[in-house]
Design a protein around this motif. Structure first.
Motif, PDB file in Angstrom:
ATOM      1  N   PHE A 109      21.390  26.985   1.893  1.00 30.40           N
ATOM      2  CA  PHE A 109      20.086  26.761   1.261  1.00 30.40           C
ATOM      3  C   PHE A 109      19.702  25.289   1.361  1.00 30.40           C
ATOM      4  O   PHE A 109      20.568  24.421   1.488  1.00 30.40           O
ATOM      5  CB  PHE A 109      20.122  27.230  -0.198  1.00 30.40           C
ATOM      6  CG  PHE A 109      20.241  28.723  -0.307  1.00 30.40           C
ATOM      7  CD1 PHE A 109      19.120  29.536  -0.194  1.00 30.40           C
ATOM      8  CD2 PHE A 109      21.487  29.322  -0.454  1.00 30.40           C
ATOM      9  CE1 PHE A 109      19.234  30.919  -0.242  1.00 30.40           C
ATOM     10  CE2 PHE A 109      21.603  30.704  -0.508  1.00 30.40           C
ATOM     11  CZ  PHE A 109      20.484  31.501  -0.400  1.00 30.40           C
ATOM     12  N   ASP A 110      18.404  25.018   1.322  1.00 30.42           N
ATOM     13  CA  ASP A 110      17.958  23.644   1.584  1.00 30.42           C
ATOM     14  C   ASP A 110      17.898  22.803   0.308  1.00 30.42           C
ATOM     15  O   ASP A 110      18.154  23.289  -0.794  1.00 30.42           O
ATOM     16  CB  ASP A 110      16.607  23.642   2.319  1.00 30.42           C
ATOM     17  CG  ASP A 110      15.515  24.311   1.501  1.00 30.42           C
ATOM     18  OD1 ASP A 110      15.727  24.577   0.294  1.00 30.42           O
ATOM     19  OD2 ASP A 110      14.441  24.572   2.066  1.00 30.42           O
ATOM     20  N   ALA A 111      17.546  21.544   0.516  1.00 34.47           N
ATOM     21  CA  ALA A 111      17.515  20.599  -0.599  1.00 34.47           C
ATOM     22  C   ALA A 111      16.499  21.024  -1.658  1.00 34.47           C
ATOM     23  O   ALA A 111      16.688  20.743  -2.847  1.00 34.47           O
ATOM     24  CB  ALA A 111      17.199  19.193  -0.082  1.00 34.47           C
ATOM     25  N   ALA A 112      15.437  21.720  -1.244  1.00 35.06           N
ATOM     26  CA  ALA A 112      14.440  22.162  -2.225  1.00 35.06           C
ATOM     27  C   ALA A 112      15.048  23.151  -3.204  1.00 35.06           C
ATOM     28  O   ALA A 112      14.733  23.143  -4.409  1.00 35.06           O
ATOM     29  CB  ALA A 112      13.241  22.790  -1.500  1.00 35.06           C
ATOM     30  N   ALA A 113      15.941  23.994  -2.708  1.00 35.54           N
ATOM     31  CA  ALA A 113      16.623  24.956  -3.587  1.00 35.54           C
ATOM     32  C   ALA A 113      17.532  24.214  -4.570  1.00 35.54           C
ATOM     33  O   ALA A 113      17.593  24.549  -5.760  1.00 35.54           O
ATOM     34  CB  ALA A 113      17.416  25.955  -2.751  1.00 35.54           C
ATOM     35  N   VAL A 114      18.211  23.190  -4.067  1.00 35.86           N
ATOM     36  CA  VAL A 114      19.073  22.372  -4.933  1.00 35.86           C
ATOM     37  C   VAL A 114      18.221  21.724  -6.028  1.00 35.86           C
ATOM     38  O   VAL A 114      18.585  21.709  -7.207  1.00 35.86           O
ATOM     39  CB  VAL A 114      19.822  21.299  -4.113  1.00 35.86           C
ATOM     40  CG1 VAL A 114      20.548  20.310  -5.021  1.00 35.86           C
ATOM     41  CG2 VAL A 114      20.807  21.966  -3.147  1.00 35.86           C
ATOM     42  N   ARG A 115      17.063  21.204  -5.625  1.00 29.95           N
ATOM     43  CA  ARG A 115      16.178  20.525  -6.569  1.00 29.95           C
ATOM     44  C   ARG A 115      15.738  21.472  -7.686  1.00 29.95           C
ATOM     45  O   ARG A 115      15.665  21.107  -8.849  1.00 29.95           O
ATOM     46  CB  ARG A 115      14.954  20.007  -5.793  1.00 29.95           C
ATOM     47  CG  ARG A 115      14.110  18.988  -6.514  1.00 29.95           C
ATOM     48  CD  ARG A 115      13.128  18.333  -5.540  1.00 29.95           C
ATOM     49  NE  ARG A 115      13.782  17.468  -4.573  1.00 29.95           N
ATOM     50  CZ  ARG A 115      14.114  16.195  -4.808  1.00 29.95           C
ATOM     51  NH1 ARG A 115      13.836  15.640  -5.968  1.00 29.95           N
ATOM     52  NH2 ARG A 115      14.718  15.477  -3.893  1.00 29.95           N
ATOM     53  N   GLU A 116      15.461  22.721  -7.298  1.00 29.93           N
ATOM     54  CA  GLU A 116      15.017  23.702  -8.286  1.00 29.93           C
ATOM     55  C   GLU A 116      16.130  23.993  -9.307  1.00 29.93           C
ATOM     56  O   GLU A 116      15.871  24.082 -10.505  1.00 29.93           O
ATOM     57  CB  GLU A 116      14.658  24.996  -7.544  1.00 29.93           C
ATOM     58  CG  GLU A 116      13.408  25.656  -8.079  1.00 29.93           C
ATOM     59  CD  GLU A 116      13.055  26.881  -7.252  1.00 29.93           C
ATOM     60  OE1 GLU A 116      12.965  26.741  -5.997  1.00 29.93           O
ATOM     61  OE2 GLU A 116      12.884  27.958  -7.849  1.00 29.93           O
ATOM     62  N   ALA A 117      17.348  24.157  -8.805  1.00 33.15           N
ATOM     63  CA  ALA A 117      18.470  24.411  -9.722  1.00 33.15           C
ATOM     64  C   ALA A 117      18.721  23.184 -10.593  1.00 33.15           C
ATOM     65  O   ALA A 117      19.016  23.293 -11.790  1.00 33.15           O
ATOM     66  CB  ALA A 117      19.723  24.774  -8.933  1.00 33.15           C
ATOM     67  N   TRP A 118      18.589  22.004  -9.995  1.00 35.22           N
ATOM     68  CA  TRP A 118      18.786  20.755 -10.735  1.00 35.22           C
ATOM     69  C   TRP A 118      17.762  20.642 -11.865  1.00 35.22           C
ATOM     70  O   TRP A 118      18.090  20.271 -12.988  1.00 35.22           O
ATOM     71  CB  TRP A 118      18.675  19.575  -9.763  1.00 35.22           C
ATOM     72  CG  TRP A 118      18.975  18.251 -10.395  1.00 35.22           C
ATOM     73  CD1 TRP A 118      20.196  17.670 -10.547  1.00 35.22           C
ATOM     74  CD2 TRP A 118      18.027  17.338 -10.970  1.00 35.22           C
ATOM     75  NE1 TRP A 118      20.072  16.456 -11.182  1.00 35.22           N
ATOM     76  CE2 TRP A 118      18.757  16.232 -11.445  1.00 35.22           C
ATOM     77  CE3 TRP A 118      16.635  17.362 -11.125  1.00 35.22           C
ATOM     78  CZ2 TRP A 118      18.143  15.148 -12.065  1.00 35.22           C
ATOM     79  CZ3 TRP A 118      16.016  16.288 -11.750  1.00 35.22           C
ATOM     80  CH2 TRP A 118      16.773  15.188 -12.208  1.00 35.22           C
ATOM     81  N   ALA A 119      16.498  21.001 -11.553  1.00 34.06           N
ATOM     82  CA  ALA A 119      15.438  20.954 -12.577  1.00 34.06           C
ATOM     83  C   ALA A 119      15.750  21.917 -13.720  1.00 34.06           C
ATOM     84  O   ALA A 119      15.309  21.710 -14.851  1.00 34.06           O
ATOM     85  CB  ALA A 119      14.080  21.282 -11.943  1.00 34.06           C
ATOM     86  N   ALA A 120      16.530  22.958 -13.421  1.00 33.83           N
ATOM     87  CA  ALA A 120      16.922  23.918 -14.465  1.00 33.83           C
ATOM     88  C   ALA A 120      18.188  23.456 -15.194  1.00 33.83           C
ATOM     89  O   ALA A 120      18.770  24.205 -15.970  1.00 33.83           O
ATOM     90  CB  ALA A 120      17.131  25.295 -13.849  1.00 33.83           C
ATOM     91  N   GLY A 121      18.633  22.238 -14.911  1.00 33.80           N
ATOM     92  CA  GLY A 121      19.756  21.676 -15.660  1.00 33.80           C
ATOM     93  C   GLY A 121      21.092  21.726 -14.947  1.00 33.80           C
ATOM     94  O   GLY A 121      22.102  21.246 -15.467  1.00 33.80           O
ATOM     95  N   GLN A 122      21.136  22.274 -13.740  1.00 28.85           N
ATOM     96  CA  GLN A 122      22.396  22.389 -13.004  1.00 28.85           C
ATOM     97  C   GLN A 122      22.783  21.034 -12.406  1.00 28.85           C
ATOM     98  O   GLN A 122      21.939  20.349 -11.831  1.00 28.85           O
ATOM     99  CB  GLN A 122      22.232  23.445 -11.893  1.00 28.85           C
ATOM    100  CG  GLN A 122      23.470  23.702 -11.084  1.00 28.85           C
ATOM    101  CD  GLN A 122      24.627  24.238 -11.928  1.00 28.85           C
ATOM    102  OE1 GLN A 122      24.427  24.954 -12.902  1.00 28.85           O
ATOM    103  NE2 GLN A 122      25.838  23.860 -11.564  1.00 28.85           N
ATOM    104  N   ARG A 123      24.045  20.633 -12.559  1.00 30.41           N
ATOM    105  CA  ARG A 123      24.463  19.309 -12.065  1.00 30.41           C
ATOM    106  C   ARG A 123      25.615  19.345 -11.067  1.00 30.41           C
ATOM    107  O   ARG A 123      25.843  18.390 -10.338  1.00 30.41           O
ATOM    108  CB  ARG A 123      24.860  18.410 -13.247  1.00 30.41           C
ATOM    109  CG  ARG A 123      23.668  18.014 -14.133  1.00 30.41           C
ATOM    110  CD  ARG A 123      22.672  17.146 -13.379  1.00 30.41           C
ATOM    111  NE  ARG A 123      21.507  16.790 -14.177  1.00 30.41           N
ATOM    112  CZ  ARG A 123      20.382  17.501 -14.232  1.00 30.41           C
ATOM    113  NH1 ARG A 123      20.264  18.635 -13.541  1.00 30.41           N
ATOM    114  NH2 ARG A 123      19.367  17.100 -14.965  1.00 30.41           N
TER     115      ARG A 123
END
Ligand code: PLP
Length: 235
Positions: free
Chosen positions: A38-52
């Motif tokens: 998955f791309d960086a945009a997917a990572v960003r979305e999970a990160w915005a949901a609090g995932q670190r």
């Protein structure tokens, strides 16, 4: 359409539920979101949901994603097989390396980490092959034991636990005995004198079986599909 944020919340709730059922604190379990393919945009979305905490299984793909998410505070985990010739790159980029399975790899990682003089010493886990699956990666128990002892004397790495990729089954109850065996292997090593802090983590459990893994003592679960959706086959 997959909502990554909703999936992160749902998986977190299931992690908490499994921990409580086992009489454990949900905060004892780290959820690693496996973003491979998955791309960086997917990572960003999970990160915005609090995932670190995020996991990758290939060094090259991981390095690219780490580069394109440098504005986010992320702990990157390398969960896939690591070739010795990529040890230096891996030691410089990943906070946690789950896939140490030979003395040679361990020594190269340590030498690289010594040279790199990072602020945070990379954390390593020893990947154990309990099933004797020769085709797969992971150290057989005697090699894993030797790696644990050697890692205790490492100069720049921190040993924090063990990792397991059990033989595949879509039925988590068939996988449960392997989770039990990793926990028992850890307990044996501690009984033999390994400091418990060096083996505090058991990295085991994926999308279809992480709840059972937590019931059996997992402190790190590696979850891809249940967060990001089904992966396309790699080209
Ligand atoms: C891909 C992968 C996972 C996550 O698998 P899912 O079934 O998508 O949750 C976990 N661990 C390792 C080592 C992997 O390569």
């Amino acid at each position: 359409m997959v909502s990554i944020a909703a999936n992160v919340a749902a998986v977190r709730a299931r992690v908490s539920g499994a921990a409580r059922r086992a009489g454990r604190e949900p905060s004892e379990v780290t959820l690693v979101a496996v973003s491979k393919t998955f791309d960086a945009a997917a990572v960003r979305e999970a990160w915005a949901a609090g995932q670190r905490d995020f996991g990758e299984n290939k060094v090259q793909e991981g390095l690219q994603k780490i580069g394109s998410t440098a504005d986010m505070d992320i702990r990157w985990h390398l969960i896939g097989h690591l070739q010795t010739n990529k040890a230096r790159k891996a030691a410089g980029a990943f906070a946690v390396i789950h896939s140490v399975d030979s003395l040679d790899l361990l020594n190269r990682l340590d030498a690289a980490a010594v040279e790199l003089r990072q602020r945070e010493r990379p954390e390593i886990l020893i990947q154990v092959d309990l099933a004797g699956e020769a085709a797969k990666h992971g150290a057989p128990p005697d090699v894993a034991r030797a790696c644990v002892l050697q890692a205790l004397t490492a100069r720049a790495l921190r040993l924090t636990g063990l990792m397991l990729m059990p033989p595949w089954s879509d039925d988590p109850e068939r996988t449960r005995p392997w989770f039990v065996r990793l926990r028992e292997f850890r307990d044996d090593l501690v009984r033999e004198g390994t400091p418990p802090a060096a083996l505090r983590h058991l990295s085991m459990g994926m999308s279809h079986d992480f709840e059972v893994a937590i019931e059996e003592g997992a402190t790190i679960v590696r979850v891809g599909t249940a967060i990001f959706g089904k992966r396309q086959a790699r080209p």
